[in-house]
Motif scaffolding. Structure first.
Motif, short mmCIF file in Angstrom:
data_model
loop_
_atom_site.label_atom_id
_atom_site.label_comp_id
_atom_site.label_asym_id
_atom_site.label_seq_id
_atom_site.Cartn_x
_atom_site.Cartn_y
_atom_site.Cartn_z
N TRP A 39 38.22 53.15 9.27
CA TRP A 39 38.62 54.44 8.72
C TRP A 39 37.39 55.30 8.45
CZ3 TRP A 39 43.78 55.54 8.38
CH2 TRP A 39 44.63 54.45 8.54
N VAL A 40 37.41 56.55 8.97
CA VAL A 40 36.26 57.45 8.89
C VAL A 40 36.64 58.70 8.09
CG1 VAL A 40 34.57 58.78 10.20
CG2 VAL A 40 35.50 56.66 11.15
N GLY A 41 35.72 59.18 7.25
CA GLY A 41 35.94 60.44 6.55
C GLY A 41 36.67 60.27 5.23
N LYS A 42 36.68 61.35 4.46
CA LYS A 42 37.28 61.31 3.12
C LYS A 42 38.62 62.04 3.06
CE LYS A 42 32.68 61.19 0.99
NZ LYS A 42 31.74 61.86 0.04
N ILE A 68 34.76 53.04 6.49
CA ILE A 68 33.36 53.17 6.90
C ILE A 68 32.59 54.00 5.87
CG2 ILE A 68 31.81 54.13 8.63
CD1 ILE A 68 33.87 53.56 10.72
N THR A 69 31.48 53.46 5.44
CA THR A 69 30.63 54.18 4.49
C THR A 69 29.26 54.50 5.09
OG1 THR A 69 29.86 52.08 3.57
CG2 THR A 69 31.75 53.14 2.50
N LYS A 70 29.04 54.12 6.33
CA LYS A 70 27.77 54.40 6.99
C LYS A 70 28.03 55.22 8.25
CE LYS A 70 26.53 50.13 7.77
NZ LYS A 70 25.78 48.97 8.33
N ASP A 71 26.97 55.60 8.96
CA ASP A 71 27.11 56.39 10.18
C ASP A 71 27.95 55.64 11.21
OD1 ASP A 71 25.98 58.70 11.95
OD2 ASP A 71 25.66 56.88 13.12
N GLU A 78 26.29 48.31 15.90
CA GLU A 78 26.14 47.07 15.12
C GLU A 78 27.27 46.10 15.41
OE1 GLU A 78 26.88 46.15 10.52
OE2 GLU A 78 25.17 47.49 10.85
N ARG A 79 28.50 46.62 15.46
CA ARG A 79 29.66 45.77 15.77
C ARG A 79 29.54 45.16 17.16
NH1 ARG A 79 30.98 46.07 11.09
NH2 ARG A 79 33.08 46.46 10.24
#
Length: 280
Positions: A39-42, A68-71, A78-79
């Motif tokens: 999940w991306v964004g607020k 997601i809390t990082k770029d 990374e995944r």
């Protein structure tokens, strides 16, 4: 086998995110994959999310969720290093034409993701339409030739699995004066492209319902063919240019996103693995 492991699904508040989740579930059910929802964004998720997740929960598909809390791009890379996921699925953004300093998120994913990227726009089943492979079979570059063969094979695999018609589109360059005679006549250019495409398909033992050869550029010819045949999926490649070269030359796959009304599956050059011959 393609799609034999984990599928990464990028979800946000975009209009096409619910369609991306539905598409990923369909693929996972058919191919026996697990889903990893990121999940991306607020922003608030779409209306009906709870029902969509309940449907997914009641299916045989195993899945995990993470906010997601990082770029995003860093996390995708990374995944990939942790577990070579087979596919990344995301709802196609609607803002690619806005002028901005940084490339849109979808463009960044096409350039950086080391696996096929599926950008979803539609909810219709792929088997209800036609699968279109967009290729350049005239190239003499061995790596680009192999890349185009991988695009054809991937499109052929999907069409074969769904029993859907497979089409191929080749955009030819415009005739020019002052060059070799074969490149001064549009008819000769198109005939050459037709022969090259037929030879590649014959070498691969791959059959298409129709081969569409026409004057480019690709960002005009491919959407034209897609609309004409009512394609449900366009499979194409990208050179994944970055930095100054991307700003000056661009990438065809990026320029074409907003011109297509179909789902788009993009295979990056240089990371496609050899695929076994597909007998049709």
């Amino acid at each position: 086998m393609l799609f034999s492991k984990r599928i990464l699904v990028i979800l946000d508040s975009g209009e096409h995110s619910p369609k991306a989740l539905h598409r990923a579930q369909l693929i996972a059910e058919r191919m026996g994959c697990e889903l990893e929802l990121l999940w991306v964004g607020k922003s608030e998720p779409w209306t009906g999310l709870a029902q969509d997740l309940a449907v997914l929960q009641s299916s045989a598909v195993r899945f995990t969720q993470e906010v997601i809390t990082k770029d995003l791009i860093d996390l995708v890379v990374e995944r990939w290093q942790q577990d070579h996921f087979a596919l990344l699925v995301k709802g196609c953004d609607l803002r690619h034409n806005n002028r901005r300093l940084l490339a849109p998120r979808d463009w960044q994913l096409l350039r950086e993701t080391p696996c096929p990227v599926l950008l979803v726009k539609q909810d219709q089943h792929w088997a209800d339409g036609r699968i279109l492979a967009a290729v350049n079979t005239v190239t003499h570059d061995p790596q680009l030739r192999a890349h185009n063969q991988s695009i054809l094979m991937l499109a052929g695999f999907i069409a074969h699995a769904l029993n859907a018609p497979l089409h191929a589109a080749v955009a030819t360059p415009m005739a020019m004066q002052g060059v070799e005679p074969e490149l001064q006549s549009q008819v000769l250019i198109d005939q050459r492209a037709q022969r090259c495409a037929e030879n590649v398909l014959s070498e691969m033992n791959l059959r298409v319902a129709q081969l569409h050869v026409g004057e480019g550029p690709p960002e005009h010819w491919i959407p034209h063919v897609s609309t004409e045949i009512d394609a449900s999926l366009v499979v194409m490649g990208t050179l994944a240019r970055k930095g100054v070269s991307a700003a000056l030359l661009g990438n065809t796959a990026e320029r074409i996103l907003d011109r297509l009304n179909t789902d788009i599956l993009v295979l990056r050059a240089g990371i496609d693995q050899p695929l076994p011959p597909l007998m049709t």
